[in-house]
Motif scaffolding. Structure first.
Motif, PDB file in Angstrom:
ATOM      1  N   LEU A  91       0.743  -1.105   0.097  1.00 24.81           N
ATOM      2  CA  LEU A  91      -0.247  -0.131  -0.108  1.00 24.81           C
ATOM      3  C   LEU A  91       0.749   1.318   0.005  1.00 24.81           C
ATOM      4  N   ARG A  92       0.566   2.185  -0.813  1.00 24.87           N
ATOM      5  CA  ARG A  92       1.088   3.501  -0.921  1.00 24.87           C
ATOM      6  C   ARG A  92       0.383   4.632  -0.627  1.00 24.87           C
ATOM      7  N   LEU A  93       0.874   5.562  -0.064  1.00 27.38           N
ATOM      8  CA  LEU A  93       0.141   6.836   0.308  1.00 27.38           C
ATOM      9  C   LEU A  93       0.964   7.881  -0.460  1.00 27.38           C
ATOM     10  N   TRP A  94       0.546   8.763  -1.539  1.00 23.20           N
ATOM     11  CA  TRP A  94       1.095   9.792  -2.013  1.00 23.20           C
ATOM     12  C   TRP A  94       0.508  11.127  -1.504  1.00 23.20           C
ATOM     13  N   GLY A  95       1.391  12.102  -1.242  1.00 28.95           N
ATOM     14  CA  GLY A  95       0.791  13.265  -0.675  1.00 28.95           C
ATOM     15  C   GLY A  95       1.859  14.437  -0.448  1.00 28.95           C
ATOM     16  N   LYS A  96       1.424  15.402   0.064  1.00 32.94           N
ATOM     17  CA  LYS A  96       2.506  16.613   0.452  1.00 32.94           C
ATOM     18  C   LYS A  96       2.716  16.482   2.031  1.00 32.94           C
ATOM     19  N   GLY A  97       3.786  16.444   2.496  1.00 34.31           N
ATOM     20  CA  GLY A  97       4.114  16.531   3.796  1.00 34.31           C
ATOM     21  C   GLY A  97       4.447  17.822   4.480  1.00 34.31           C
ATOM     22  N   ARG A  98       3.852  17.665   5.969  1.00 38.09           N
ATOM     23  CA  ARG A  98       4.386  19.112   6.717  1.00 38.09           C
ATOM     24  C   ARG A  98       4.980  18.685   7.784  1.00 38.09           C
ATOM     25  N   VAL A  99       5.952  19.271   8.294  1.00 39.31           N
ATOM     26  CA  VAL A  99       7.021  19.350   9.312  1.00 39.31           C
ATOM     27  C   VAL A  99       6.482  20.146  10.405  1.00 39.31           C
ATOM     28  N   LEU A 100       6.000  19.391  11.480  1.00 41.37           N
ATOM     29  CA  LEU A 100       5.713  20.156  12.888  1.00 41.37           C
ATOM     30  C   LEU A 100       6.652  19.886  13.750  1.00 41.37           C
ATOM     31  N   GLU A 101       7.408  20.867  13.736  1.00 41.43           N
ATOM     32  CA  GLU A 101       8.815  20.874  14.767  1.00 41.43           C
ATOM     33  C   GLU A 101       8.373  20.816  16.139  1.00 41.43           C
ATOM     34  N   SER A 102       9.266  19.981  16.856  1.00 43.31           N
ATOM     35  CA  SER A 102       8.984  19.987  18.225  1.00 43.31           C
ATOM     36  C   SER A 102       9.431  21.629  18.996  1.00 43.31           C
ATOM     37  N   GLY A 103       8.364  21.700  19.833  1.00 46.39           N
ATOM     38  CA  GLY A 103       8.409  22.945  20.401  1.00 46.39           C
ATOM     39  C   GLY A 103       7.406  24.175  19.706  1.00 46.39           C
TER      40      GLY A 103
END
Length: 277
Positions: A91-103
């Motif tokens: 199974l593959r999920l294609w998309g756009k990623g977001r980085v929610l940085e610690s803090g």
């Protein structure tokens, strides 16, 4: 047989959550950059809805995924799951990623909303906004029996945190991020807290590539925070040089003056005379 969907089918959500590991694949926009594939173990991931996937991003020696997702105009990511037991499936999920940085407020919000356990070594939560889902047979994927999750990474950062809390400033996560997570192997900026700590503590990041093709951090992208690359700059310079050469060539100047006189008779005052070439 393979099938494609715009969202995660409800029937597959439980199967996803039952998996013990998955892979994350990203790449920089530049064709000269390196494609990255990272294995992720453990069950610190979730499916809040049919179009969203998140996973806990632990601190490590590399940060290619973060750099690629933060690159302006990029953000492309693929998540891959395999069935190692039971019926075969990929199974593959294609998309756009977001980085929610610690803090960050976004990090705190998703931690509370998804009830994520905070453990030593967490650097971010990666959220994937899915636009395509694909399944395929997986008939050639071997069968494996799951034994247990490794605790090595968690143990390492637990000890590191204990040393830091006991007064050893050099064991801080910020210093580690500055050393190893501030830049990608292609010279793309990575963790924002790592970059900030690098400037604050004057920490030189580790070299992640060897040989003549190894870039300097930020060298390939210093002009181009919004998709403007060195190749574009070279083309513009060459075009300007060509325009200057054409504009100053004597033969072309004469032709241009002759065309003006023919096109607009009497346009120039009688006192103006062109030199006879």
């Amino acid at each position: 047989m393979g099938a494609f969907f715009e969202t995660i089918p409800t029937s597959l959500i439980k199967w996803i959550l039952d998996q013990k590991m998955f892979w994350v694949s990203t790449a920089p926009l530049s064709g000269k950059g390196h494609v990255n594939v990272s294995p992720k173990g453990g069950q610190a991931f979730g499916v809040p809805d049919e179009k969203t996937f998140w996973y806990l991003d632990m601190t490590g020696s590399g940060n290619e995924t973060i750099s690629h997702l933060l690159e302006p105009g990029n953000g492309r990511v693929t998540i891959l799951f395999n069935a190692f037991e039971g019926p075969p499936r990929i199974l593959r999920l294609w998309g756009k990623g977001r980085v929610l940085e610690s803090g960050s407020p976004e990090f705190d919000d998703i931690v509370q909303r998804e009830n994520i356990e905070i453990i030593p070594g967490i650097r971010s939560v990666i959220v994937v906004d899915i636009h395509q889902v694909g399944t395929s047979c997986g008939y050639s994927v071997p069968l494996y029996d799951f034994k247990e999750f490794r605790t090595t990474l968690h143990d390492y950062f637990r000890r590191k945190e204990e040393k830091f809390l006991s007064g050893n400033e050099k064991e801080s996560l910020e210093r580690y991020w500055a050393l190893k997570n501030a830049w990608s192997m292609d010279g793309l900026p990575g963790m924002q807290r790592g970059l900030k700590a690098g400037r604050l503590y004057a920490i030189k990041p580790v070299k992640k590539m060897v040989g003549p093709l190894a870039p300097k951090n930020g060298a390939n992208f210093s002009l181009l925070r919004s998709g403007f690359y060195i190749e574009h700059f070279v083309i513009i310079v060459l075009a300007l040089l060509l325009a200057i050469a054409l504009a100053t060539h004597p033969a072309l100047q004469h032709q241009a003056q002759t065309r003006i006189l023919k096109a607009v008779p009497g346009a120039l005052p009688s006192s103006v005379r062109f030199r006879d070439w």
